[in-house]
Design a protein around this motif. Structure first.
Motif, short mmCIF file in Angstrom:
data_model
loop_
_atom_site.label_atom_id
_atom_site.label_comp_id
_atom_site.label_asym_id
_atom_site.label_seq_id
_atom_site.Cartn_x
_atom_site.Cartn_y
_atom_site.Cartn_z
N ILE A 69 0.98 -1.03 0.27
CA ILE A 69 0.12 0.00 -0.45
C ILE A 69 0.61 1.11 -0.23
O ILE A 69 0.47 1.93 -0.86
CB ILE A 69 -0.92 0.29 0.72
N SER A 70 1.97 1.42 0.87
CA SER A 70 2.72 2.36 1.42
C SER A 70 3.49 2.62 -0.57
O SER A 70 3.66 3.97 -0.83
CB SER A 70 3.91 2.32 1.70
N ILE A 71 3.67 1.70 -0.96
CA ILE A 71 4.58 1.55 -1.91
C ILE A 71 3.60 2.44 -3.63
O ILE A 71 4.14 3.37 -4.15
CB ILE A 71 5.26 0.33 -2.02
N GLY A 72 2.56 1.78 -3.19
CA GLY A 72 1.44 2.21 -4.33
C GLY A 72 0.96 3.79 -4.49
O GLY A 72 1.27 4.32 -5.16
N LEU A 73 1.26 3.76 -2.64
CA LEU A 73 0.72 5.54 -2.02
C LEU A 73 1.84 6.42 -2.77
O LEU A 73 1.68 7.24 -3.65
CB LEU A 73 0.93 5.81 -1.01
N ILE A 74 3.14 5.95 -2.40
CA ILE A 74 4.08 6.27 -2.71
C ILE A 74 4.68 6.85 -4.81
O ILE A 74 4.56 7.93 -5.42
CB ILE A 74 5.57 6.25 -2.02
N THR A 75 4.37 5.74 -5.81
CA THR A 75 4.40 5.91 -6.89
C THR A 75 3.46 6.38 -7.86
O THR A 75 4.08 7.26 -8.24
CB THR A 75 4.21 4.37 -7.80
N VAL A 76 1.97 6.23 -6.79
CA VAL A 76 1.10 7.47 -8.22
C VAL A 76 1.02 8.75 -7.33
O VAL A 76 0.86 9.22 -7.72
CB VAL A 76 -0.18 6.19 -7.48
N PHE A 77 0.47 8.44 -6.32
CA PHE A 77 0.18 10.38 -5.09
C PHE A 77 1.94 11.29 -5.77
O PHE A 77 1.09 12.10 -5.76
CB PHE A 77 -0.07 9.82 -4.21
N GLY A 78 3.75 10.25 -5.53
CA GLY A 78 3.97 10.73 -5.71
C GLY A 78 4.36 11.46 -7.75
O GLY A 78 4.78 13.05 -7.69
N THR A 79 4.58 10.61 -8.23
CA THR A 79 4.47 11.24 -9.33
C THR A 79 2.97 12.28 -10.01
O THR A 79 3.77 13.37 -10.68
CB THR A 79 3.44 9.76 -10.15
N LEU A 80 2.09 11.88 -9.79
CA LEU A 80 1.03 13.29 -9.95
C LEU A 80 1.13 14.33 -9.29
O LEU A 80 1.12 15.29 -9.61
CB LEU A 80 -0.50 12.46 -9.67
N THR A 81 2.35 14.28 -7.98
CA THR A 81 2.06 15.69 -7.58
C THR A 81 3.07 16.18 -7.92
O THR A 81 3.75 17.49 -8.26
CB THR A 81 2.78 15.20 -5.53
N MET A 82 4.20 15.15 -8.33
CA MET A 82 5.16 15.76 -9.28
C MET A 82 4.92 16.49 -10.70
O MET A 82 5.16 17.44 -11.45
CB MET A 82 6.23 14.71 -10.03
N TYR A 83 4.05 16.21 -10.89
CA TYR A 83 2.74 16.10 -12.86
C TYR A 83 3.03 17.74 -12.64
O TYR A 83 2.65 18.41 -13.08
CB TYR A 83 2.22 15.39 -12.76
N PHE A 84 2.11 17.46 -11.46
CA PHE A 84 1.26 19.17 -10.91
C PHE A 84 2.11 19.94 -10.70
O PHE A 84 1.70 21.70 -11.09
CB PHE A 84 0.03 18.86 -9.94
#
Length: 269
Positions: free
Chosen positions: A249-264
């Motif tokens: 779950i933690s790796i998934g959150l970092i991967t998905v929302f970390g990527t989206l965060t950097m995009y925005f």
């Protein structure tokens, strides 16, 4: 001739080297620490709130739920520890949203640095905040009579698991801090999500006492996995499956929302 002399006087022959990603992240972490230094009220959420939560739930509900406040304290402390840390993960997003409203955000994006350092530095300081809240909670628990069957090692492992999950959860609010237009809106969204996740979990009671339809949600709630893992590590029983699920779950959150965060972050207007 005069123009050449003037140009030499205002132009460095050797430009300073670009800061490393680690140096830039630590600089922004230091900035966040300085904000706490000058506005110490920011620490209320990691100092006062954990104390209130633990005292309130232990002595208001302990006797009714377990028949003994001491027995309930051993059960509920890991849960309240997870709940407290999860609740304060939103503050990275709130601080970022304030920087956006004040225009500081645009200045940071124009700097010749590793751009994620702006976010990583703030998240590193949040880990310090989580650690402080955990320390206060465990210390108060021992004063009240809490005892960890697995000893200090079990408590330390439980705190590390909680910090890892909290760090990953922080990326959700960091992304929303960039996307949402106001601090109040972000606070409302975070509360709307965090309250069901924390209260509809195994924080306060054994899920087996709940209605069957509610158990289905509680059993797949990420907070439940973290609470069960922390409780198991503290009291010395096997939680291998819970730890694996938390890792995914933690790796998934970092991967998905970390990527989206950097995009925005890069495309914020």
């Amino acid at each position: 001739m005069e123009n050449n002399s003037l140009q030499k006087s205002i132009t460095l022959e050797k430009r300073p080297s670009k800061p490393s990603p680690m140096s830039a992240a630590l600089t922004f972490a230091w900035r966040a620490l300085l904000r706490i230094r000058y506005v110490p009220e920011q620490l209320f959420d990691v100092t006062v709130f954990p104390i209130i939560f633990l005292l309130m739930f232990t002595y208001l509900f302990g006797g009714a739920i377990s028949g003994s406040t001491g027995e309930y304290l051993n059960f509920v402390l890991p849960g309240i520890l997870v709940m407290t840390v999860a609740m304060i993960t939103m503050y990275t997003g709130l601080d970022l949203n304030k920087d956006i409203e004040k225009g500081v955000f645009d200045r940071f994006r124009s700097l010749p640095i590793w751009q994620p350092a702006v976010l990583v530095g703030a998240l590193l300081v949040d880990v310090v905040r989580y650690s402080l809240a955990s320390t206060i909670m465990v210390t108060l628990g021992y004063i009240l009579g809490f005892r960890a069957e697995a000893g200090f090692t079990g408590v330390l492992l439980a705190v590390l698991v909680i910090l890892f999950f909290a760090f990953s959860l922080s990326w959700v609010w960091t992304m929303l801090g960039i996307v949402v237009r106001s601090e109040k809106a972000l606070m409302a969204i975070s509360m709307m999500l965090l309250f069901p996740l924390t209260f509809l979990s195994s924080v306060f009671v054994d899920p087996s006492t709940m209605p069957k339809w509610l158990q289905h949600f509680v059993d797949i709630n990420p907070i439940t996995f973290v609470v069960d893992a922390a409780r198991g590590l503290i009291h010395g029983y096997d939680v291998t499956s819970e730890l694996l699920i938390i890792t995914y779950i933690s790796i998934g959150l970092i991967t998905v929302f970390g990527t989206l965060t950097m995009y925005f972050f890069r495309n914020k207007n």
